[in-house]
Design an enzyme around this catalytic site. Sequence first.
Site, PDB file in Angstrom:
ATOM      1  CG  ASP A 188      -1.898   1.169   1.147  1.00 33.86           C
ATOM      2  OD1 ASP A 188      -1.569   2.198   0.526  1.00 33.86           O
ATOM      3  OD2 ASP A 188      -3.009   1.051   1.686  1.00 33.86           O
ATOM      4  CG  HIS A 189       1.253   4.145  -3.215  1.00 28.27           C
ATOM      5  ND1 HIS A 189       0.178   3.628  -3.894  1.00 28.27           N
ATOM      6  CD2 HIS A 189       1.048   5.470  -3.129  1.00 28.27           C
ATOM      7  CE1 HIS A 189      -0.634   4.612  -4.192  1.00 28.27           C
ATOM      8  NE2 HIS A 189      -0.137   5.737  -3.755  1.00 28.27           N
ATOM      9  CG  HIS A 251      -4.719   4.545  -0.301  1.00 31.10           C
ATOM     10  ND1 HIS A 251      -3.711   3.623  -0.394  1.00 31.10           N
ATOM     11  CD2 HIS A 251      -5.041   4.865  -1.578  1.00 31.10           C
ATOM     12  CE1 HIS A 251      -3.432   3.408  -1.665  1.00 31.10           C
ATOM     13  NE2 HIS A 251      -4.231   4.141  -2.405  1.00 31.10           N
TER      14      HIS A 251
END
Length: 496
Positions: A188-189, A251
Amino acid sequence: MAMPETIDPSDGPITLVIFGASGDLTRRKLIPALASLHSKGRLPPNLNILGVARSDMGDAEFHTLLEEFLGGDGMSKPTPDQWAEFTSRIHYIHGDVTKAEDIAEVKRKLAEIEGDGRDGNRLYYLSLAPSLYQPAITGLGDAGMADDANCWRRLVVEKPFGTDLASARELNDIAHSVFREDQVFRIDHYLGKETVQNLLVFRFANAIFEPVWNRNYIDHVQITVSETLRIDERGEYYDQTGIMRDMFQNHLLQLLTLVAMEPPHAFEAEALRNEKVKVLSAIRRIHAEDVGRHAIPGQYRSYRDETGVSPDSETATYAALRLHVDNWRWQGVPFYLRSGKALRSKSTEIIIQFRNPPHMLFPLAEDEDIPANTLAIFVQPDEGFQLEFQTKTPEAGLQMRKAELEFHYHEAFSGQAIPDAYERLLLDALNGDASLFTRADEIEQAWGIVDPIIAGLDLPQAPRPYYYSEGSWGPVEADRFLGSDGRAWLQGGRAR
Ligand code: NDP
């Protein structure tokens, strides 16, 4: 994250195998991030990169394809010499991950790169369409390429990881049939962003915030991830996906866990992720029939005209959501989450709204209300923090005015570029540090929270998505939603 940032070269050869090497993600993010790390001297000298995709091309053509986005998004652009040096380590082989004979060719090529008949360490990066995760993983397993008896073998899986709880579980089962959990790195960047990590430092390396970080002092928390972009060419994909799957499941819930988690006993992957899972398990589930009371879906006005979108689509491009974390620390403190496409500005921020003083000493006009303290945490852009508090206006009796204490990364660390999230994550995966990657149970908990909300939004009694104008802050119903709780959305610590 707690691990050193250099990899011991005595470990033997390391190959980063990127499946989907000619795709957007590889060209826009992965290679620029790796090239940036290379130009800063932060990549291990024994690292090679092998790109795999179906298109037939040679190494030189592949290198040219990778040049377009170098140095983008604040990443260091390699000099021509650095790029030449770097590309000498980048190889390409064409192959289809669904074909066993092509995977066998990849294996043969890897043996050639690793040399000496030595078993090499490998990081397999699936930069592929999600429908190809499963064949790629089973293909690697069938070819005996996950075996790590004499070296390490790791797997990075991009988002989305599943489309609901059942498919995420299935994908976890497939991954675990080939790799152990400690070999699997789910991206999950958002977690790779410096400010997100700094949130943990802010909370746990400073003693002054922890005593007030609870229901006794915090009224509510707002988390906003807004995008100005519309869905562009992703119409078909987006219409099947919607905002809850695209942004909330990953996110927004990740940001919530970092705000709400208990201090882990150590800064290490398992301890950190245990605490995040505890928060997710404590989030009160919203039943599908109740969704209308807790969520406001929205759709930007021209969404149905986008290519690939059904003309009567009811897919939400915006949502506002109220969640509760049922534990001692957060009982009674609502967490308001919102995210949307085609909004006024691109920003990610977390706002902690503190309670009002229990007793107001200072005279206020009848209709006057002083705003409570807020702490705004800016994740992007202009990474930093802002604390708002009351001050006395000079020579104006006891008139008060709001003032701000601010911290901006670009000012405090001027001259030091904030590394891109993918730089951090690639380095961590190469180092075997899974702190900033999502664990299997974490992913499943997150799907367990959003699945009933998605199902509920499809029920006939649920509110249909409210229209909002492009460039606005979403539907007015989302303002009324907070208004009915006696609150208002805050923007950078200011009510808008
Ligand atoms: P693209 O469609 O741009 O790229 C897909 C890549 O896969 C291409 O290199 C394609 O090349 C290759 N490919 C397709 N089929 C096969 C096959 N059978 N065997 C081997 N290679 C194949 O996708 P993106 O790069 O945009 O996305 C990749 C993943 O990353 C997706 O899961 C996406 O959700 C995720 N992601 C992407 C982001 C982005 O910014 N783009 C951001 C966050 C996540 P060829 O046709 O030559 O085989």
